[in-house]
Scaffold this motif. Sequence first.
Motif, short mmCIF file in Angstrom:
data_model
loop_
_atom_site.label_atom_id
_atom_site.label_comp_id
_atom_site.label_asym_id
_atom_site.label_seq_id
_atom_site.Cartn_x
_atom_site.Cartn_y
_atom_site.Cartn_z
N GLN A 1 0.84 -1.21 0.00
CA GLN A 1 0.00 0.00 0.00
C GLN A 1 0.87 1.25 0.00
N ALA A 2 1.92 1.25 0.81
CA ALA A 2 2.83 2.40 0.87
C ALA A 2 3.51 2.63 -0.48
N GLU A 3 3.92 1.54 -1.14
CA GLU A 3 4.54 1.66 -2.46
C GLU A 3 3.57 2.30 -3.45
N ARG A 4 2.32 1.86 -3.44
CA ARG A 4 1.32 2.44 -4.36
C ARG A 4 1.13 3.92 -4.09
N ILE A 5 1.11 4.29 -2.81
CA ILE A 5 0.92 5.70 -2.45
C ILE A 5 2.11 6.54 -2.92
N VAL A 6 3.32 6.04 -2.68
CA VAL A 6 4.52 6.78 -3.09
C VAL A 6 4.52 6.99 -4.60
N ARG A 7 4.12 5.97 -5.34
CA ARG A 7 4.12 6.06 -6.81
C ARG A 7 3.10 7.07 -7.34
N GLN A 8 2.20 7.53 -6.49
CA GLN A 8 1.23 8.54 -6.91
C GLN A 8 1.85 9.94 -6.88
N SER A 9 3.04 10.05 -6.32
CA SER A 9 3.72 11.34 -6.26
C SER A 9 4.11 11.78 -7.66
N GLU A 10 4.09 13.08 -7.87
CA GLU A 10 4.55 13.61 -9.15
C GLU A 10 6.06 13.86 -9.14
#
Length: 79
Positions: free
Chosen positions: A23-32
């Motif tokens: 979940q944390a990886e998915r959230i980080v990948r949402q960063s621009e």
Amino acid sequence: MSPHEIAQELLSLKDQMEDLLSQAERIVRQSEDQGVIARAESYWIPHIKSAFGGHGYSSMCSMQDTIEELEHDDQDEEG
């Protein structure tokens, strides 16, 4: 608590933590910010994965190593 019971509890926690890391990886990948993503993917994410064990990363003693050691200890006590 027997070594087997401890190992099973640790395995359950490991599964939960791996889910949270995903979940944390998915959230980080949402960063621009590609730098943020690159640093996370090259530092703390693989460090956590190596601590879990079995993800293609090496560790002196992973959580999986501890689980397997406890399972082995339990077999020694039985036999």
